[in-house]
Design a protein around this motif. Sequence first.
Motif, PDB file in Angstrom:
ATOM      1  N   LEU A  81      -2.280  96.005  32.801  1.00  0.00           N
ATOM      2  CA  LEU A  81      -1.532  97.202  32.436  1.00  0.00           C
ATOM      3  C   LEU A  81      -2.333  98.464  32.710  1.00  0.00           C
ATOM      4  CD1 LEU A  81       0.106  95.988  29.094  1.00  0.00           C
ATOM      5  CD2 LEU A  81       1.183  96.173  31.362  1.00  0.00           C
ATOM      6  N   SER A  82      -3.658  98.342  32.707  1.00  0.00           N
ATOM      7  CA  SER A  82      -4.510  99.509  32.948  1.00  0.00           C
ATOM      8  C   SER A  82      -4.619  99.839  34.425  1.00  0.00           C
ATOM      9  CB  SER A  82      -5.910  99.266  32.382  1.00  0.00           C
ATOM     10  OG  SER A  82      -6.545  98.242  33.123  1.00  0.00           O
ATOM     11  N   GLY A  83      -4.003  99.049  35.300  1.00  0.00           N
ATOM     12  CA  GLY A  83      -3.987  99.374  36.715  1.00  0.00           C
ATOM     13  C   GLY A  83      -5.011  98.643  37.531  1.00  0.00           C
ATOM     14  N   CYS A  84      -5.831  97.790  36.927  1.00  0.00           N
ATOM     15  CA  CYS A  84      -6.820  96.988  37.661  1.00  0.00           C
ATOM     16  C   CYS A  84      -7.733  97.867  38.497  1.00  0.00           C
ATOM     17  CB  CYS A  84      -6.121  95.954  38.554  1.00  0.00           C
ATOM     18  SG  CYS A  84      -4.981  94.900  37.652  1.00  0.00           S
ATOM     19  N   ASN A  85      -8.077  99.050  38.026  1.00  0.00           N
ATOM     20  CA  ASN A  85      -8.934  99.968  38.767  1.00  0.00           C
ATOM     21  C   ASN A  85     -10.388  99.587  38.546  1.00  0.00           C
ATOM     22  OD1 ASN A  85     -10.189 102.044  40.021  1.00  0.00           O
ATOM     23  ND2 ASN A  85      -9.120 103.685  38.896  1.00  0.00           N
ATOM     24  N   ASN A  86     -11.072  99.128  39.595  1.00  0.00           N
ATOM     25  CA  ASN A  86     -12.443  98.662  39.462  1.00  0.00           C
ATOM     26  C   ASN A  86     -13.467  99.786  39.538  1.00  0.00           C
ATOM     27  OD1 ASN A  86     -11.948  95.916  39.088  1.00  0.00           O
ATOM     28  ND2 ASN A  86     -11.733  95.567  41.299  1.00  0.00           N
ATOM     29  N   THR A  87     -13.018 101.039  39.691  1.00  0.00           N
ATOM     30  CA  THR A  87     -13.961 102.170  39.744  1.00  0.00           C
ATOM     31  C   THR A  87     -13.837 103.091  38.542  1.00  0.00           C
ATOM     32  OG1 THR A  87     -12.399 103.533  41.003  1.00  0.00           O
ATOM     33  CG2 THR A  87     -13.895 102.113  42.264  1.00  0.00           C
ATOM     34  N   GLN A  88     -12.937 102.773  37.612  1.00  0.00           N
ATOM     35  CA  GLN A  88     -12.672 103.713  36.529  1.00  0.00           C
ATOM     36  C   GLN A  88     -13.845 103.874  35.572  1.00  0.00           C
ATOM     37  OE1 GLN A  88      -9.697 102.385  33.688  1.00  0.00           O
ATOM     38  NE2 GLN A  88      -9.933 100.259  34.367  1.00  0.00           N
ATOM     39  N   TYR A  89     -14.769 102.918  35.538  1.00  0.00           N
ATOM     40  CA  TYR A  89     -15.890 103.015  34.605  1.00  0.00           C
ATOM     41  C   TYR A  89     -17.184 103.453  35.289  1.00  0.00           C
ATOM     42  CZ  TYR A  89     -12.653 100.396  31.690  1.00  0.00           C
ATOM     43  OH  TYR A  89     -11.546  99.991  30.976  1.00  0.00           O
ATOM     44  N   LEU A  90     -17.125 103.788  36.586  1.00  0.00           N
ATOM     45  CA  LEU A  90     -18.319 104.260  37.280  1.00  0.00           C
ATOM     46  C   LEU A  90     -18.662 105.674  36.844  1.00  0.00           C
ATOM     47  CD1 LEU A  90     -17.700 103.000  40.940  1.00  0.00           C
ATOM     48  CD2 LEU A  90     -19.020 101.901  39.133  1.00  0.00           C
ATOM     49  N   GLU A  91     -19.949 105.970  36.784  1.00  0.00           N
ATOM     50  CA  GLU A  91     -20.399 107.320  36.428  1.00  0.00           C
ATOM     51  C   GLU A  91     -20.298 108.246  37.626  1.00  0.00           C
ATOM     52  OE1 GLU A  91     -24.301 106.991  34.877  1.00  0.00           O
ATOM     53  OE2 GLU A  91     -23.727 105.651  33.229  1.00  0.00           O
ATOM     54  N   LYS A  92     -20.408 109.514  37.385  1.00  0.00           N
ATOM     55  CA  LYS A  92     -20.349 110.493  38.459  1.00  0.00           C
ATOM     56  C   LYS A  92     -21.525 110.286  39.408  1.00  0.00           C
ATOM     57  CE  LYS A  92     -19.959 115.453  39.364  1.00  0.00           C
ATOM     58  NZ  LYS A  92     -19.931 116.814  38.774  1.00  0.00           N
ATOM     59  N   GLY A  93     -21.227 110.245  40.702  1.00  0.00           N
ATOM     60  CA  GLY A  93     -22.278 110.028  41.696  1.00  0.00           C
ATOM     61  C   GLY A  93     -22.467 108.566  42.071  1.00  0.00           C
ATOM     62  N   GLN A  94     -21.782 107.667  41.360  1.00  0.00           N
ATOM     63  CA  GLN A  94     -21.841 106.247  41.703  1.00  0.00           C
ATOM     64  C   GLN A  94     -20.653 105.887  42.583  1.00  0.00           C
ATOM     65  OE1 GLN A  94     -21.990 104.229  37.860  1.00  0.00           O
ATOM     66  NE2 GLN A  94     -24.224 104.018  38.013  1.00  0.00           N
ATOM     67  N   TYR A  95     -20.933 104.988  43.578  1.00  0.00           N
ATOM     68  CA  TYR A  95     -19.896 104.570  44.514  1.00  0.00           C
ATOM     69  C   TYR A  95     -19.915 103.049  44.646  1.00  0.00           C
ATOM     70  CZ  TYR A  95     -19.677 109.480  45.864  1.00  0.00           C
ATOM     71  OH  TYR A  95     -19.532 110.840  45.853  1.00  0.00           O
ATOM     72  N   LEU A  96     -18.712 102.483  44.524  1.00  0.00           N
ATOM     73  CA  LEU A  96     -18.579 101.038  44.713  1.00  0.00           C
ATOM     74  C   LEU A  96     -18.743 100.713  46.200  1.00  0.00           C
ATOM     75  CD1 LEU A  96     -17.891  98.322  43.317  1.00  0.00           C
ATOM     76  CD2 LEU A  96     -15.503  98.749  43.927  1.00  0.00           C
ATOM     77  N   TYR A  97     -19.708  99.866  46.514  1.00  0.00           N
ATOM     78  CA  TYR A  97     -20.029  99.545  47.910  1.00  0.00           C
ATOM     79  C   TYR A  97     -19.016  98.541  48.460  1.00  0.00           C
ATOM     80  CZ  TYR A  97     -22.746  97.931  51.946  1.00  0.00           C
ATOM     81  OH  TYR A  97     -23.166  97.591  53.203  1.00  0.00           O
ATOM     82  N   LYS A  98     -18.360  98.881  49.565  1.00  0.00           N
ATOM     83  CA  LYS A  98     -17.305  98.048  50.143  1.00  0.00           C
ATOM     84  C   LYS A  98     -17.753  97.287  51.387  1.00  0.00           C
ATOM     85  CE  LYS A  98     -13.795  97.974  48.711  1.00  0.00           C
ATOM     86  NZ  LYS A  98     -13.264  97.056  47.673  1.00  0.00           N
ATOM     87  N   GLY A  99     -19.004  97.476  51.804  1.00  0.00           N
ATOM     88  CA  GLY A  99     -19.498  96.702  52.940  1.00  0.00           C
ATOM     89  C   GLY A  99     -19.823  97.563  54.140  1.00  0.00           C
ATOM     90  N   ALA A 100     -20.266  96.894  55.219  1.00  0.00           N
ATOM     91  CA  ALA A 100     -20.715  97.591  56.418  1.00  0.00           C
ATOM     92  C   ALA A 100     -19.957  97.093  57.644  1.00  0.00           C
ATOM     93  CB  ALA A 100     -22.214  97.395  56.618  1.00  0.00           C
ATOM     94  N   THR A 101     -19.878  97.958  58.644  1.00  0.00           N
ATOM     95  CA  THR A 101     -19.234  97.642  59.918  1.00  0.00           C
ATOM     96  C   THR A 101     -20.212  97.924  61.047  1.00  0.00           C
ATOM     97  OG1 THR A 101     -17.084  98.276  58.997  1.00  0.00           O
ATOM     98  CG2 THR A 101     -17.244  98.090  61.401  1.00  0.00           C
ATOM     99  N   ILE A 102     -20.242  97.037  62.032  1.00  0.00           N
ATOM    100  CA  ILE A 102     -21.102  97.207  63.201  1.00  0.00           C
ATOM    101  C   ILE A 102     -20.236  97.672  64.372  1.00  0.00           C
ATOM    102  CG2 ILE A 102     -22.690  96.094  64.814  1.00  0.00           C
ATOM    103  CD1 ILE A 102     -23.820  96.287  62.028  1.00  0.00           C
ATOM    104  N   GLU A 103     -20.621  98.769  64.993  1.00  0.00           N
ATOM    105  CA  GLU A 103     -19.913  99.282  66.168  1.00  0.00           C
ATOM    106  C   GLU A 103     -20.900  99.429  67.320  1.00  0.00           C
ATOM    107  OE1 GLU A 103     -16.792  99.630  66.512  1.00  0.00           O
ATOM    108  OE2 GLU A 103     -16.109  99.454  64.427  1.00  0.00           O
ATOM    109  N   ILE A 104     -20.602  98.750  68.441  1.00  0.00           N
ATOM    110  CA  ILE A 104     -21.444  98.839  69.634  1.00  0.00           C
ATOM    111  C   ILE A 104     -20.685  99.628  70.685  1.00  0.00           C
ATOM    112  CG2 ILE A 104     -22.626  97.534  71.443  1.00  0.00           C
ATOM    113  CD1 ILE A 104     -22.920  95.236  69.530  1.00  0.00           C
ATOM    114  N   GLU A 105     -21.305 100.715  71.155  1.00  0.00           N
ATOM    115  CA  GLU A 105     -20.644 101.562  72.140  1.00  0.00           C
ATOM    116  C   GLU A 105     -20.439 100.817  73.449  1.00  0.00           C
ATOM    117  OE1 GLU A 105     -22.671 105.224  72.674  1.00  0.00           O
ATOM    118  OE2 GLU A 105     -22.543 105.815  70.562  1.00  0.00           O
ATOM    119  N   LYS A 106     -19.462 101.245  74.191  1.00  0.00           N
ATOM    120  CA  LYS A 106     -19.114 100.599  75.455  1.00  0.00           C
ATOM    121  C   LYS A 106     -20.309 100.581  76.398  1.00  0.00           C
ATOM    122  CE  LYS A 106     -15.653 100.676  79.121  1.00  0.00           C
ATOM    123  NZ  LYS A 106     -14.470 101.378  79.682  1.00  0.00           N
ATOM    124  N   ASN A 107     -20.536  99.418  77.012  1.00  0.00           N
ATOM    125  CA  ASN A 107     -21.665  99.255  77.922  1.00  0.00           C
ATOM    126  C   ASN A 107     -21.295  98.243  79.003  1.00  0.00           C
ATOM    127  OD1 ASN A 107     -22.222  96.559  76.754  1.00  0.00           O
ATOM    128  ND2 ASN A 107     -22.886  97.747  74.976  1.00  0.00           N
TER     129      ASN A 107
END
Length: 792
Positions: free
Chosen positions: A22-48
């Motif tokens: 009922l609260s919306g399942c928000n997983n960031t609502q209890y984070l403090e200011k300046g904190q960020y939930l890490y969602k992962g990394a992406t690798i991008e290789i430029e055209k070669n």
Amino acid sequence: MTIFDKTNRYLTCFILFLSAFLSGCNNTQYLEKGQYLYKGATIEIEKNDLGRKKNKQLKEQLALVPRPLPNSSQFKLWVYNTTRYAEQDTLKPFYGKLRRLNNLFFIPPIDSTIRDTRVWLRKRLAQEPVLLDTSYVIRSDRAIKSIVFDKGYFFNTVDYAIKRKNQKASVTYNISLNQPFRINNVYFPTDTSRNIDKELIKLLSNSELKKGEQFEAAKLQSEINRMVTYLKNNGYYDFSAQYLNFKLDSLHASKTVDLYLNVKTSSGQTDHFPYKLHKVYIMSEYYTDDIQQCCTDTMLYNGYYFVYKDTPYCNPKVVTNYLNLKSGNLYSAQKTRSAQSHLSELGIYKFINIKYDTIKQHQLDCRIYLTPSKRMSISFETEANNLIAPGSSDRSLLGMSVSTSYTNKNLLGNAEAFTSSLSGGVGLNLFSNNTENGQVSTNFIQSVLVNSKTQLTIPKFWVPFKLKNVSKGYRPKTIITGEANYSKRVGFATFGGLGINLGYDWRESARKRHTLRPISLNLLNVISTEAAFDNIIQQNEFIKRSFRSSVISGANYTYNYSTQNFGQLSNFWSFRGYLETAGNSLNLLDRLLKPTQTFKILGTPYAQYALAEGEVKKYLIFDKEHSLVMRALGGVGVPYGNSTELPYTKQFIVGGANSVRAFGIREIGPGSLPKSINDTTEVSTYDRTGNIRFEANIEYRFPIWYYLKGAVFADAGNVWDLQKSETRPGGAFEPANLLNSIALGAGVGVRLDITFFVFRLDVAFPLRDPRYPSAIPQTYKPQPVLSVGYPF
């Protein structure tokens, strides 16, 4: 835990999850200011110009580098947030209503349960949020640059960008690559005055570093490991990878690199020297709790110093025959491992340790510490299962057996393994409506089986002549086996058997194993028959010929090959081939001694036949828990000479726990023999055998929960006759009708796998039944299979 405690826990869990939903399942609502939930990394290789395949491979490898790893499950993160704050923020306004709910349903208050439930949920399901940490991002950036450089892309650009939005953050690593550098020349040391350089020059021609190949640091390390392995197997006891490295000289204009192998030495030394074995000591009865008393006497035998107490636990000749470490030989790490493996195969030692002591003039003393295992043991086993007793059409018999065995691992002091076992079993009729040849059976005991087996294993080739140049790596064994059995099918017949076998078992290599039995003599005797069984054999001439008393005298050979590397998760396959012939030597005596009449042994005629089998298995190992296993096997037996049928014990059957699991043992075959021909009588379970067999299986194995494993499988196969028979229509092997005569089944299974014991329950459904003209099963009734161990 009382029923009220359980009720409170379930009710609390429901309310906690409901409040979170009922609260919306928000997983960031209890984070403090300046904190960020890490969602992962992406690798991008430029055209070669590297090509799509190389870019994909590099991208997949680099995707494993960034740290930290994001939350593995959003659900677990949701549970963490819900259970962490539910009591103080979400549930507190509802406490009054909850108490009234408690009074209404006459259950204890749940206030005190909330804290315990929250701890219980967090311990099992919760996962703390993974937050963005720029220090990890910087370290990951450096690691990616290092990997790209080690791949030969010396001039590359790697940067990263952090995207922040709604207290969530992700990182993108952008990589720009130039053409990779390639190997130009590889220079090995050429100073022939040093011992180490002479050895390295020998390796130059087989170097894994080839001119024109892309430079990779992993290839340099692989080459160093190859050289270190070679040196340690050729006397260089104290040598290691720290003494070797490659220096690089890159030519930017041509995108090439020259490699110079550099050999370092220890402080104060100018060269590395090979070591030779000075003395080899064998501590034959080494116990760490009694070091002073276990080694009191020393014997010099064949160049080895045998240290023992009173009398040697095992004959020194047997132990030294398994050793390839001898005084005067160069030190070898590979020979050390082989010696330890060979001694372990004797089966009489619990612990085997090999250590070296350095002495002057580049020599080593070798000490082999052997701790004997328990010499004698007695074991008991019991078993109970459902079975189809021979000659019974009923499936409700209970089979019970008990067995005992005595083992002596060192019978005469020469590492002879002696085993003697005695087992007995009965088939019990638990229901009075079981039928015997159309009549109700009143026998509580349906069948009785007694088996006795004695085996002696000698750790050498035991032959009447001297063998020369037998490799110690073969680890030969001579196996002598004697067996006697008695079986009685109450109301039908009584059978007896005697057998003696002499065989040899040896390994040609780690992958190849041979088993040869040049002497195999077995007597199969029909002791007595009763009216019901006499009626069966009168109806079917095939069964009559199969169950006649006979002597099986012949030889057999088994070849096993496997590519499995133990301790490694890699795909592998295996092959087993089997050949057997019987009656040829007796047939020669028959022709020489009694050309006008059939030669017999103890009044029993001999069997004459040839038989061949083959089995191939393929294991696709995806990871530690997931695998796909495939098996195909086939066989053919041909009676000839004075035999018109194979002995019953040599005929092929399908069905059961390790075969086509949708059908019971001897339930199908041969070929498309109709169900209506014999299945109404007791002939059925005797008659469904054949001279040709083919079977194929596939099974996917996966984990379920801890020790509980699962499987999905499909089986196919059948047996056939060599020739057509009026009494077995459709039973002959006909290529044109092959597909229609194959039985198919599929199912699922669960296995309790606790490493040393596997209990298996499979449920299989018939998909094709060759007993019916349309090959479509009349019923898809599941076939449950209870067994121990994997089917293949």
